[in-house]
Write a protein that holds these residues in place. Sequence first.
Motif, short mmCIF file in Angstrom:
data_model
loop_
_atom_site.label_atom_id
_atom_site.label_comp_id
_atom_site.label_asym_id
_atom_site.label_seq_id
_atom_site.Cartn_x
_atom_site.Cartn_y
_atom_site.Cartn_z
N ALA A 111 0.81 -1.22 0.00
CA ALA A 111 0.00 0.00 0.00
C ALA A 111 0.84 1.27 0.00
N GLU A 112 1.97 1.28 0.70
CA GLU A 112 2.75 2.51 0.76
C GLU A 112 3.51 2.80 -0.53
N PRO A 113 4.35 1.91 -1.04
CA PRO A 113 5.09 2.24 -2.27
C PRO A 113 4.20 2.31 -3.51
N ARG A 114 3.06 1.62 -3.49
CA ARG A 114 2.17 1.60 -4.65
C ARG A 114 0.89 2.40 -4.38
N LEU A 115 1.02 3.43 -3.53
CA LEU A 115 -0.15 4.18 -3.11
C LEU A 115 -0.90 4.79 -4.29
N ARG A 116 -0.20 5.49 -5.16
CA ARG A 116 -0.88 6.15 -6.29
C ARG A 116 -1.53 5.12 -7.21
N GLU A 117 -0.87 4.01 -7.41
CA GLU A 117 -1.46 2.94 -8.21
C GLU A 117 -2.73 2.42 -7.56
N ALA A 118 -2.69 2.21 -6.24
CA ALA A 118 -3.85 1.69 -5.54
C ALA A 118 -5.02 2.66 -5.62
N LEU A 119 -4.76 3.95 -5.38
CA LEU A 119 -5.83 4.94 -5.37
C LEU A 119 -6.39 5.20 -6.76
N GLY A 120 -5.64 4.88 -7.79
CA GLY A 120 -6.11 5.09 -9.16
C GLY A 120 -6.56 3.82 -9.85
N ALA A 121 -6.68 2.72 -9.11
CA ALA A 121 -6.95 1.43 -9.73
C ALA A 121 -8.42 1.19 -10.05
N ALA A 122 -9.30 2.06 -9.62
CA ALA A 122 -10.73 1.92 -9.90
C ALA A 122 -11.35 3.31 -9.93
N TYR A 123 -12.64 3.37 -10.25
CA TYR A 123 -13.33 4.66 -10.33
C TYR A 123 -13.22 5.42 -9.02
N SER A 124 -13.36 4.72 -7.90
CA SER A 124 -13.24 5.33 -6.58
C SER A 124 -12.63 4.31 -5.64
N VAL A 125 -11.59 4.71 -4.92
CA VAL A 125 -10.91 3.83 -3.97
C VAL A 125 -10.70 4.57 -2.66
N SER A 126 -11.05 3.93 -1.56
CA SER A 126 -10.75 4.45 -0.23
C SER A 126 -9.97 3.38 0.53
N LEU A 127 -8.91 3.81 1.20
CA LEU A 127 -8.10 2.91 2.01
C LEU A 127 -8.30 3.27 3.48
N PHE A 128 -8.86 2.36 4.25
CA PHE A 128 -9.11 2.59 5.67
C PHE A 128 -8.00 1.95 6.50
N THR A 129 -7.55 2.67 7.54
CA THR A 129 -6.44 2.20 8.35
C THR A 129 -6.44 2.86 9.71
N ASP A 130 -5.75 2.22 10.67
CA ASP A 130 -5.48 2.87 11.95
C ASP A 130 -4.01 3.25 12.05
N TRP A 131 -3.27 3.12 10.94
CA TRP A 131 -1.84 3.44 10.82
C TRP A 131 -0.96 2.43 11.54
N GLY A 132 -1.54 1.35 12.03
CA GLY A 132 -0.77 0.32 12.70
C GLY A 132 -0.23 -0.72 11.72
N PRO A 133 0.39 -1.77 12.23
CA PRO A 133 1.07 -2.74 11.36
C PRO A 133 0.15 -3.57 10.48
N ALA A 134 -1.16 -3.57 10.76
CA ALA A 134 -2.07 -4.42 9.99
C ALA A 134 -2.26 -3.95 8.55
N GLY A 135 -1.85 -2.71 8.24
CA GLY A 135 -2.01 -2.21 6.88
C GLY A 135 -3.36 -1.55 6.66
N VAL A 136 -3.97 -1.76 5.49
CA VAL A 136 -5.19 -1.04 5.12
C VAL A 136 -6.26 -2.03 4.64
N THR A 137 -7.51 -1.52 4.67
CA THR A 137 -8.63 -2.20 4.03
C THR A 137 -9.09 -1.34 2.86
N ALA A 138 -9.10 -1.89 1.67
CA ALA A 138 -9.45 -1.14 0.47
C ALA A 138 -10.93 -1.29 0.15
#
Length: 427
Positions: A203-230
């Motif tokens: 999610a971090e190095p490919r952030l722009r790719e992830a956010l642009g991979a569909a019409y609308s993308v939201s990544l939810f997180t608590d900033w902890g080690p578990a990462g994100v839910t897309a």
Amino acid sequence: MTTTSGTTTAAETTPPTHNWAGNLRYGFARHLRPRTLGELQEQVAAEPRLRVIGSRHSFTAITDGEVALSLAGLPDDVEVDADTRTVTCSGGATFGALAASLEAHGLALANLASLPHISVAGAVATGTHGSGAGLGNLATAVRALTFVTADGALRTVTRGEPDFAGAVVHLGALGVVHRVALDVEPAYEVAQTVHPGLGWDVAEPRLREALGAAYSVSLFTDWGPAGVTAWVKRRVGADPLAGTTSDFLGARAATTPQHPVPGEDPVACTAQLGAPGSWAERLPHFRMGFTPSSGEEIQSEWHVPAEHGPAAVAALRAVHDEIAPLLMISEIRAVAADDLWLSPMQGRDTVSLHFTWVRDQAGVEAAARVVERALAAYDPRPHWGKLYSHSPAVLASYPQADAFRELRERWDPEHVFTNDWTARLLD
């Protein structure tokens, strides 16, 4: 052209006491609730100071003041013009009401906020947005605005006119928005899937790719080690994966409905699991008929240039332990650049970093300062309606800030629509 009107209500005189979240008590002594355009013009012309209140979904004193004016007593008056692909409505109409009228005519907005109960004029005035790397914020759909100015006169500004780019995101400092005209398009369907377990190594190095991979993308997180839910919203007919449950950057789709805050009941959330449905029933995170919570929260948001997104994410991960006790959830989104003078996306594609905090005013203010320090190197711009340090220095990031001040002096030389919040920012 077809017109549908809402129902007017009796004038209300008791001022609202607090915002939607309950973290801010208003200082209003009086409350104006006009039922007709004529009443609106008369009331505005008679007041030396006033501020407009909408759905009260701001978390700061941006709407506070001496006299509150609500547009809720005016009819929505939604006018749909399919030939010019335009919808016009009262500034007080909500996006939920607007979407219902558009669906009846087979039309749609390109974008929606995650909360459908907010007012159109309030969202436009603060540069509120949905999500989508190729989508502008909600204000970019504005084709024209009709204001009631301080003398009670009507003033319409239309896309392409000299004052337009300055007047759209106006922070309530230019007048009362009576009518809003927005671009619309043919109705479309969206399919939504939710993908837990997307690690930071992706999610971090490919952030722009992830956010642009569909019409609308939201990544939810608590900033902890578990990462994100897309949360991935694909437009049917434009994305070959729409309607499937395909993996998202290696993260599998959930097989049961999810809520953005882990452990919360997803009953109020829009349909997931890849089932196609109307744009109005998929683009928001919460269903049109639901108010998404009781307001027991405070929200903050900062916007950084898209190229700084991965570094900003790394900086926030580094302060996880400091902010975790106050944080319910964060959301990472992308929004396209625009040319609106006080839009947080003015001149730059943006990564938006949203925080939903527990309702602890002093604690959240301290946590917000931690976030602002972490993001300081990345030219952050705050969401105008959400909690931040409210330093006048934030306008240094806006090239047209002085032009907006000059626009306000021309439109409202007596500062009828100024309150302490806008005075601190603009004076």
